[in-house]
Enzyme design. Structure first.
Site, PDB file in Angstrom:
ATOM      1  N   ARG A 296     -45.846  50.221  67.874  1.00  0.00           N
ATOM      2  CA  ARG A 296     -45.160  49.577  66.750  1.00  0.00           C
ATOM      3  C   ARG A 296     -43.703  49.992  66.802  1.00  0.00           C
ATOM      4  O   ARG A 296     -43.355  51.121  66.468  1.00  0.00           O
ATOM      5  CB  ARG A 296     -45.806  50.040  65.423  1.00  0.00           C
ATOM      6  CG  ARG A 296     -45.488  49.152  64.223  1.00  0.00           C
ATOM      7  CD  ARG A 296     -45.851  49.849  62.917  1.00  0.00           C
ATOM      8  NE  ARG A 296     -44.897  50.910  62.628  1.00  0.00           N
ATOM      9  CZ  ARG A 296     -45.191  52.043  61.972  1.00  0.00           C
ATOM     10  NH1 ARG A 296     -46.400  52.268  61.526  1.00  0.00           N
ATOM     11  NH2 ARG A 296     -44.254  52.942  61.769  1.00  0.00           N
ATOM     12  N   HIS A 300     -43.401  50.529  59.528  1.00  0.00           N
ATOM     13  CA  HIS A 300     -44.638  49.824  59.146  1.00  0.00           C
ATOM     14  C   HIS A 300     -44.313  48.476  58.502  1.00  0.00           C
ATOM     15  O   HIS A 300     -44.862  47.436  58.866  1.00  0.00           O
ATOM     16  CB  HIS A 300     -45.436  50.708  58.190  1.00  0.00           C
ATOM     17  CG  HIS A 300     -46.654  50.064  57.632  1.00  0.00           C
ATOM     18  ND1 HIS A 300     -47.765  49.775  58.401  1.00  0.00           N
ATOM     19  CD2 HIS A 300     -46.955  49.622  56.383  1.00  0.00           C
ATOM     20  CE1 HIS A 300     -48.687  49.194  57.646  1.00  0.00           C
ATOM     21  NE2 HIS A 300     -48.217  49.088  56.422  1.00  0.00           N
ATOM     22  N   TYR A 309     -41.430  60.444  60.132  1.00  0.00           N
ATOM     23  CA  TYR A 309     -42.618  60.910  60.853  1.00  0.00           C
ATOM     24  C   TYR A 309     -42.599  60.696  62.360  1.00  0.00           C
ATOM     25  O   TYR A 309     -43.581  61.004  63.033  1.00  0.00           O
ATOM     26  CB  TYR A 309     -43.878  60.278  60.254  1.00  0.00           C
ATOM     27  CG  TYR A 309     -43.835  58.760  60.161  1.00  0.00           C
ATOM     28  CD1 TYR A 309     -44.109  57.977  61.269  1.00  0.00           C
ATOM     29  CD2 TYR A 309     -43.510  58.131  58.965  1.00  0.00           C
ATOM     30  CE1 TYR A 309     -44.065  56.600  61.191  1.00  0.00           C
ATOM     31  CE2 TYR A 309     -43.461  56.748  58.874  1.00  0.00           C
ATOM     32  CZ  TYR A 309     -43.745  55.994  59.988  1.00  0.00           C
ATOM     33  OH  TYR A 309     -43.692  54.617  59.903  1.00  0.00           O
TER      34      TYR A 309
HETATM   35  C1  TPP Z   1     -58.836  49.508  52.812  1.00  0.00           C
HETATM   36  C2  TPP Z   1     -57.384  49.740  52.950  1.00  0.00           C
HETATM   37  N1  TPP Z   1     -56.887  50.995  52.816  1.00  0.00           N
HETATM   38  C3  TPP Z   1     -55.572  51.216  52.891  1.00  0.00           C
HETATM   39  C4  TPP Z   1     -54.693  50.206  53.112  1.00  0.00           C
HETATM   40  C5  TPP Z   1     -53.201  50.459  53.132  1.00  0.00           C
HETATM   41  N2  TPP Z   1     -52.668  50.268  54.488  1.00  0.00           N
HETATM   42  C6  TPP Z   1     -52.139  49.081  54.857  1.00  0.00           C
HETATM   43  S1  TPP Z   1     -51.753  49.053  56.468  1.00  0.00           S
HETATM   44  C7  TPP Z   1     -52.240  50.642  56.697  1.00  0.00           C
HETATM   45  C8  TPP Z   1     -52.170  51.235  58.061  1.00  0.00           C
HETATM   46  C9  TPP Z   1     -52.999  50.487  59.040  1.00  0.00           C
HETATM   47  O1  TPP Z   1     -52.792  50.967  60.321  1.00  0.00           O
HETATM   48  P1  TPP Z   1     -53.379  50.236  61.597  1.00  0.00           P
HETATM   49  O2  TPP Z   1     -54.781  49.846  61.361  1.00  0.00           O
HETATM   50  O3  TPP Z   1     -53.113  51.110  62.761  1.00  0.00           O
HETATM   51  O4  TPP Z   1     -52.551  48.882  61.703  1.00  0.00           O
HETATM   52  P2  TPP Z   1     -50.967  48.680  61.898  1.00  0.00           P
HETATM   53  O5  TPP Z   1     -50.367  48.616  60.530  1.00  0.00           O
HETATM   54  O6  TPP Z   1     -50.456  49.798  62.710  1.00  0.00           O
HETATM   55  O7  TPP Z   1     -50.845  47.371  62.574  1.00  0.00           O
HETATM   56  C10 TPP Z   1     -52.700  51.175  55.500  1.00  0.00           C
HETATM   57  C11 TPP Z   1     -53.162  52.560  55.332  1.00  0.00           C
HETATM   58  C12 TPP Z   1     -55.252  48.913  53.265  1.00  0.00           C
HETATM   59  N3  TPP Z   1     -54.470  47.843  53.510  1.00  0.00           N
HETATM   60  N4  TPP Z   1     -56.569  48.705  53.179  1.00  0.00           N
END
Ligand code: TPP
Ligand code: MG
Lengths: 407, 370
Positions: A296, A300, A309
């Site tokens: 990424r 975010h 971080y």
């Molecule tokens: C059930 C749930 N818990 C927490 C979140 C908050 N949240 C949104 S994106 C994220 C990180 C997700 O990381 P990853 O799966 O690696 O996907 P990326 O964003 O890196 O594409 C979090 C914690 C959420 N959307 N859904």
């Protein structure tokens, strides 16, 4: 609905064998079922960061994990979508900065995954994307402005999932994977040869629904490809805090499905791996888990501060592995890409960016009554009451505003 | 090997936590003295730090709470101050976070866990409903679960779907959970400290719209007051606050709706109507006494909440007031709540949220004689 439901009993003949088709597939490749399920010892990679085709012995392939190079036309089409995808990501980030979009989780740096996820599917297949997969949805053919509606903030989504066979972009992590399993199961019962691509991130693999989806797909022997974009972070949390498995692809064997790792910044390898996965799934070998190793490149979302971080040097290392530059170098070297073609592609990307700017810059009038229209097939008596209350408020506001103006 | 954490929770038969908490003054970091403009976020962050100083069994964990300090920065600096054993990131799994907290609470810890947003607590529902809420009852009190589930909730921040739910009714409806929601900066500090001290599980609902609102407060004084109260064994749990005194009608609100109710009372005063505003503060346990006393005095009431009105905390409040104040009422109790629709996309939320005008319309409707 574009799919016509057939409510008569499914014909037994159309049911794929649920027995040990996985072992059959492994046998076809001349390897053990375990070797078929375990990912190859190295990730599959074909074109290096400088755009050079790797020698066959260094592509990570091994018996039963062999991947032919995709055809030239497919590669050129993929490159075009990479350039468009990059332009769209950066245009959207700019629109967020200008306050034209509420939020945009960019897939800058992950465009190879986005493009391959869409291009490996046929028209009748389904895709279940996350919030970060807008470029994949667009590459699948959904109108760019419709895709971005969710981020513009006037509704939760802007396209018809049934028309495009693309699930609404999903935020509650991994919940959509089970929907993918359900669509595949229904397709199987209806005798359709649909393949479903279910997407999630590295962090999301920790959620309980990830486990349930993979297990259901394996037990029901469904043509689902779980495509994990491992971009190394879940907001601030690095992969090491999510899993200490040898790789995310190794999780496949625990469910009795095949897993594979692939260089997620190499669209050539991605297409090779995903094309074969789609073919295997369609032939009835059951589900597969593909982990794409990518990064990424940006925070975010625009609301995040990634300097809290991670080190800039880490980001810089990955900049050198850029998926778009790599493909440009490779195709140029192959003689498939010249200035004329490049110019046409850049113009295409620019046209899409213009479409987004125009579509998202205008202030779309929102209709407050939309709030009540879609909760149920038809509004309940209570919703009608509430809609009348709001209409009355707005009418009084308008009346007093015009009175003010008349003073 | 890092040092072992000595448990000091009094809940499950360990060393008295009260003793450890008496040492809370150690927490006093270098702060300006006297009232200062402080945000709700800062007050919550200070409450967490003070509780961790006071009692080494207090642990903080969840998604992005460590290095990042939480997406709202409520846990900012806790890992740096207390180390990764006391404030840490978990794998991304809410059921895991809550379920592990249950186990840790069984074994002498006081976990304070963060659900990143209201709607992302739903994967943990099974743990919360079937275990967090019921453990004490099932074991006839042998096992206490002194844990706090922090939930940033509500809308008004232009968030996209799943980031703006008012989920308090799910918890309030579940027997065995206490549900707190602060509306002022001072209450943010006070109530979070009390939630952490509680031997019962508390769902601590933080109105995210108010995270950046500032009040003039003296954190050092709040800290001292908390220590004194804890030592005396007193608490403000279960006590609503009269946020603004008045005589003509009562506005009953909690969390994000309190400032809106206060603004409505201010506007009504200009029109010559004196509205009393009650801040419910703790939804469970509910302060029937304060609320009923106010409505008996004014004879009129409007309940305000961002959540959908149907089968909600606001409907519960109306029922309770009606049962207790029927003969004092000059008009049916009115409610101003969110509509019974999924939380709208950012550009439409202003039509959904209870605002001053909608509240004043409801007040106008209270069958005034003149
Ligand atoms: C059930 C749930 N818990 C927490 C979140 C908050 N949240 C949104 S994106 C994220 C990180 C997700 O990381 P990853 O799966 O690696 O996907 P990326 O964003 O890196 O594409 C979090 C914690 C959420 N959307 N859904
Ligand atoms: Mg990730």
């Amino acid at each position: 609905m574009t799919i016509s439901a057939n409510h008569t009993a499914p014909q037994q003949a159309s049911m794929a064998p649920t027995g040990n088709a996985l072992s059959e597939t492994a046998k076809k490749f001349g390897i053990s079922a375990e070797d078929y399920m375990l990912p190859a010892r190295h990730q599959i990679e074909m074109v290096d960061p400088d755009g050079r085709l790797k020698p066959e012995g260094e592509q990570g392939t091994e018996p039963g994990h062999e991947y032919p190079l995709p055809g030239d036309a497919e590669l050129l089409a993929a490159y075009e979508q990479l350039v468009v995808g990059r332009r769209v990501n950066d245009q959207n980030s700019a629109l967020v900065r200008q306050g034209r979009m509420a939020v945009y989780p960019s897939s800058h740096g992950q465009e190879a995954c986005q493009v391959a996820a869409a291009l490996c599917l046929s028209d009748g297949d389904w895709m279940f994307p996350t919030y970060r997969d807008a470029v994949a949805v667009m590459t699948r053919g959904v109108d760019p402005v419709q895709v971005m509606t969710i981020f513009r903030g006037d509704w939760h989504g802007g396209f018809d999932p049934l028309k495009h066979k693309v699930g609404i972009q999903c935020t509650p992590l991994t919940t959509q994977l089970l929907h993918a399993v359900g669509v595949a199961h229904a397709a199987k019962l209806r005798g359709e040869d649909t393949v479903v691509l279910a997407m999630c991130g590295d962090g999301a693999t920790s959620e309980g629904d990830f486990h349930e989806a993979l297990n259901f797909a394996a037990v029901f022997h469904l043509p689902v490809i779980f495509f994990v974009q491992n971009n190394k972070y879940a907001i601030s949390v690095p992969l090491a805090h999510q899993s200490v498995a040898p790789s995310l692809a190794h999780k496949a064997v625990g469910y009795g499905m095949a897993g594979e790792r692939v260089d997620g910044n190499d669209v050539v390898a991605l297409l090779a791996v995903l094309d074969r996965a789609v073919k295997l799934a369609r032939e009835g070998s059951g589900p597969l888990l593909i982990e794409a190793n990518t990064y990424r490149m940006q925070a975010h979302t625009n609301a995040d501060d990634d300097t809290r971080y991670r080190e800039n040097s880490e980001v810089a290392e990955w900049r050198a592995k850029d998926p778009v530059n790599r493909m440009r170098a490779y195709l140029t070297d192959r003689g498939l890409l010249d200035d004329a073609v490049e110019t046409r592609i850049v113009e295409h990307a620019e046209a899409v960016a213009t479409q987004l700017r125009e579509g998202l810059s205008e202030d779309v009038p929102v209709d407050p009554q939309e709030l009540f229209r879609h909760v149920f097939s038809a509004p309940t008596p209570q919703l009608k009451e509430q809609s009348a209350l709001l209409a009355d408020e707005l009418a009084r506001d308008a009346a007093s505003a015009s009175q003010e103006a008349g003073k | 090997m890092s040092p072992t954490i000595t448990t000091s929770s009094e809940a499950n038969g360990n060393v008295s936590a009260a003793t450890a908490r008496a040492a809370a003054s150690a927490a006093a970091s270098a702060e300006a003295t006297g009232p200062q403009p402080v945000t709700m976020a800062k007050a919550l962050n200070t409450a967490l730090a003070d509780a961790m100083h006071a009692d080494s069994s207090v642990l903080v964990f969840g998604e992005d709470v460590g290095t990042l300090g939480g997406v709202f920065r409520i846990t900012d600096g806790l890992t740096a101050t207390f180390g990764e054993q006391r404030c840490f990131d978990t794998p991304l799994a809410e059921s895991g976070i809550v379920g592990m907290a249950v186990g840790m609470a069984i074994n002498g810890m006081r976990p304070v866990i963060e659900m990143q947003f209201d709607a992302f607590a739903y994967p943990a529902f099974e743990q919360i409903i079937s275990h967090v809420a019921k453990m004490h009852n099932r074991t006839k009190g042998a096992v206490k679960l002194p844990m706090v589930i922090r939930v940033p909730y509500g809308g008004g921040i232009g968030g996209v779907e799943h980031h703006c739910d008012s989920s308090e009714a799910y918890y309030a409806h579940t027997a065995g959970l206490k549900v707190f929601t602060p509306a002022t900066v001072a209450d943010g500090y006070r109530m979070l400290r009390e939630a952490i001290d509680s031997d019962d599980p508390v769902v601590f609902m933080e109105p995210k719209k108010l995270y950046w609102s500032k009040d003039l407060v003296d954190l050092a004084e709040l800290r001292t007051a908390h220590s004194a109260a804890a030592q005396a064994g007193t608490s403000s749990e279960g006590r609503a606050a009269v946020a603004r005194p008045g005589t003509d009608a009562t506005l009953i609100a909690y969390g994000p709706s309190v400032p809106t109710a206060l603004a409505a009372a201010e506007a009504a005063a200009l029109e010559g109507r004196s509205l009393e505003v009650i801040d419910v503060r703790t939804i469970v346990p509910f302060d029937d006494e304060t609320v009923a006393a106010s409505v008996r005095k004014t004879g009129r009431a409007v309940v305000i909440a961002e959540a959908h009105g149907f089968a909600s905390v606001s409907s519960e409040i109306v029922a309770r007031v009606q049962e207790r104040c029927f003969h004092h009422l000059a008009a049916p109790i009115r409610r101003v709540t969110g509509f019974d629709i999924p939380y709208p996309a950012p550009k439409l939320e202003k039509y959904y949220l209870p605002g001053v005008d909608r509240i004043l319309d409801a007040v106008d409707d209270l069958q005034w004689e003149n």
